[in-house]
Design a protein around this motif. Sequence first.
Motif, PDB file in Angstrom:
ATOM      1  N   GLU A 116       0.712  -1.144  -0.082  1.00 31.10           N
ATOM      2  CA  GLU A 116      -0.118   0.106   0.045  1.00 31.10           C
ATOM      3  C   GLU A 116       0.820   1.143   0.098  1.00 31.10           C
ATOM      4  OE1 GLU A 116      -2.426  -1.021   3.118  1.00 31.10           O
ATOM      5  OE2 GLU A 116      -3.919  -2.070   1.994  1.00 31.10           O
ATOM      6  N   ALA A 120       0.818   4.070  -2.823  1.00 38.06           N
ATOM      7  CA  ALA A 120       0.604   5.611  -2.476  1.00 38.06           C
ATOM      8  C   ALA A 120       1.799   6.591  -2.973  1.00 38.06           C
ATOM      9  CB  ALA A 120       0.735   5.909  -1.009  1.00 38.06           C
ATOM     10  N   ASP A 123       2.657   6.404  -8.581  1.00 35.87           N
ATOM     11  CA  ASP A 123       1.220   6.044  -9.129  1.00 35.87           C
ATOM     12  C   ASP A 123       1.456   4.941 -10.351  1.00 35.87           C
ATOM     13  OD1 ASP A 123       2.395   8.732 -10.056  1.00 35.87           O
ATOM     14  OD2 ASP A 123       0.998   8.202 -11.797  1.00 35.87           O
ATOM     15  N   ALA A 126       0.777   1.752  -9.075  1.00 31.70           N
ATOM     16  CA  ALA A 126      -0.495   1.725  -8.680  1.00 31.70           C
ATOM     17  C   ALA A 126      -1.454   1.274  -9.923  1.00 31.70           C
ATOM     18  CB  ALA A 126      -1.353   3.184  -8.111  1.00 31.70           C
ATOM     19  N   ARG A 127      -1.177   1.999 -10.839  1.00 30.61           N
ATOM     20  CA  ARG A 127      -1.771   1.780 -12.134  1.00 30.61           C
ATOM     21  C   ARG A 127      -1.469   0.134 -12.594  1.00 30.61           C
ATOM     22  NH1 ARG A 127      -1.092   6.303 -16.492  1.00 30.61           N
ATOM     23  NH2 ARG A 127      -1.053   7.184 -14.582  1.00 30.61           N
ATOM     24  N   PHE A 129      -1.124  -2.245 -10.758  1.00 34.75           N
ATOM     25  CA  PHE A 129      -1.607  -3.224  -9.804  1.00 34.75           C
ATOM     26  C   PHE A 129      -3.275  -3.124 -10.127  1.00 34.75           C
ATOM     27  CE2 PHE A 129       1.584  -3.288  -6.853  1.00 34.75           C
ATOM     28  CZ  PHE A 129       1.287  -4.246  -5.901  1.00 34.75           C
ATOM     29  N   PHE A 130      -3.805  -1.833 -10.795  1.00 33.16           N
ATOM     30  CA  PHE A 130      -4.920  -1.834 -11.369  1.00 33.16           C
ATOM     31  C   PHE A 130      -5.210  -2.459 -12.573  1.00 33.16           C
ATOM     32  CE2 PHE A 130      -8.001   0.201 -14.195  1.00 33.16           C
ATOM     33  CZ  PHE A 130      -9.156   0.091 -13.417  1.00 33.16           C
TER      34      PHE A 130
ATOM     35  N   ASP B 123      -4.024   9.672  -5.254  1.00 35.96           N
ATOM     36  CA  ASP B 123      -3.636   8.063  -4.899  1.00 35.96           C
ATOM     37  C   ASP B 123      -5.064   7.540  -4.065  1.00 35.96           C
ATOM     38  OD1 ASP B 123      -2.260   9.836  -2.608  1.00 35.96           O
ATOM     39  OD2 ASP B 123      -2.563   7.925  -1.896  1.00 35.96           O
ATOM     40  N   ARG B 127      -6.900   4.180  -5.398  1.00 30.54           N
ATOM     41  CA  ARG B 127      -7.040   3.259  -4.528  1.00 30.54           C
ATOM     42  C   ARG B 127      -8.747   2.668  -4.917  1.00 30.54           C
ATOM     43  NH1 ARG B 127      -4.700   3.734   1.193  1.00 30.54           N
ATOM     44  NH2 ARG B 127      -3.162   4.727  -0.155  1.00 30.54           N
ATOM     45  N   PHE B 130      -9.050   0.750  -7.922  1.00 33.92           N
ATOM     46  CA  PHE B 130      -8.613  -0.410  -7.541  1.00 33.92           C
ATOM     47  C   PHE B 130      -9.694  -1.254  -6.861  1.00 33.92           C
ATOM     48  CE2 PHE B 130      -6.512  -3.506  -5.056  1.00 33.92           C
ATOM     49  CZ  PHE B 130      -5.733  -4.202  -6.006  1.00 33.92           C
TER      50      PHE B 130
END
Lengths: 227, 227
Positions: A116, A120, A123, A126-127, A129-130, B123, B127, B130
Amino acid sequence: MSVSLASAALNGHKHHGIAMPWLGAEQTAEVALGGPVLHFAADRRIYAEGDDARSYYKLVSGVVRTCKFLSDGRRQIDAFLLPGDVFGFEGGTIHRLSAEAVSDCTIIAYRRRGTEAIIAADDRIARQFFSYAMSCLEQTRDHCLLLGRGSAAQKIGAFLLEMADRGDSATKVELAMSRQDIADYLGLTIETVSRTLSQMEREGTIALQTTRKVVLRNRRALEDLNA
Amino acid sequence: MSVSLASAALNGHKHHGIAMPWLGAEQTAEVALGGPVLHFAADRRIYAEGDDARSYYKLVSGVVRTCKFLSDGRRQIDAFLLPGDVFGFEGGTIHRLSAEAVSDCTIIAYRRRGTEAIIAADDRIARQFFSYAMSCLEQTRDHCLLLGRGSAAQKIGAFLLEMADRGDSATKVELAMSRQDIADYLGLTIETVSRTLSQMEREGTIALQTTRKVVLRNRRALEDLNA
DNA sequence: CGAATACTTGATGAGACTCAAGCGCCGTGG
DNA sequence: CCACGGCGCTTGAGTCTCATCAAGTATTCG
């Protein structure tokens, strides 16, 4: 840094739905986050439905299945994971599926909290992971299609092709899982799986070198089943 | 403008799996991104599998289905969307499913490009996106379970309970979709759907006030089916 | 070698599909 | 107002696929 490595890992792998090649990714992160390397014997449970989702995992070697159990004892296998695949990643705080070793396997655990932090902080990660979640979703939808609409032969054919695509050889498939596993993945019985494979061998579509070693002799015939 | 409507629609609804309540959140963002309010007549296509995923959508009123088509003309419905639900959200650049209006419906379109900017900028939003993907995934996995393992009665029972939970009343279900839609959602034929509903009525489990209005007379019996 | 496990094969039956009417509701038009 | 199609749904009869029950074979392992 972690990013460029991530890209490299990504390019080196083919996409097969559930794979998360990009995770191979942050080696710096792995140093920081990677938990112990775990080993599981065949049929051992890695985590159960309902367990706290403290970690997620990357499969290094062996095969893993994720599944749900029904009250009547039956099982629906959601997916088979191959080396390089990541699993146990959840949106909430608990696991929605069980994960079990199909064969002996080696796994790296990653702490969730660390992840996590990464999301944070970066990004682009993060993308990714998405994007992983969306890949899983797509694969699961295709699985629905198969479960809802296919005959036994269509299911088995699609399964063999999937395994061939994900494996090393385009024509030789080494099945790590039992007939029961295949049945529970496809929504069939063990007998129907067995009969259908025998039938395909009689027709010359496949050859069964051993019960677990399948040769696709007529790939076209398998593809035409779901045409 | 569309924003206040959006939020209103949003807040007025409970969570049912695919809903994206968090979207109500950034009203500023919605002002910047909300596209035109669209209207579709029953059975009109909203987008097709393979189309560029330029936008995603929030359903304001009416019912939408997302589905895939098979070469033989058959259809697998992935999900029914109710007001408040968001759909058409993709990991890649093209739509993996078709979306069609089940009944007349009103929809707000959101530009995808803008969304990506939001993800990059915040972010927390990332999340939430996601988390939305993971909700869809969970719902789709449950659907797989049903498709792979259920008898016709189990499928219909689960479907009725799902619709009841998502609808306004716990016992009265207003079905916006045809028998064919239900069949394609559950992996059954129209005749089997019809027969099973009739059977349930004969047993007193449900009452069919009209073909599309179902009253759950014995909720327990339905729940016990999938026990 | 024997026992356990995994798989195959056969016989039978249940459940769902297919094909085919028949019903009921609506909107249209005579 | 009622006759007429059209459409969606229901119902029935027959068939077929797959599940179930039951052996029987193969493979592994002690």
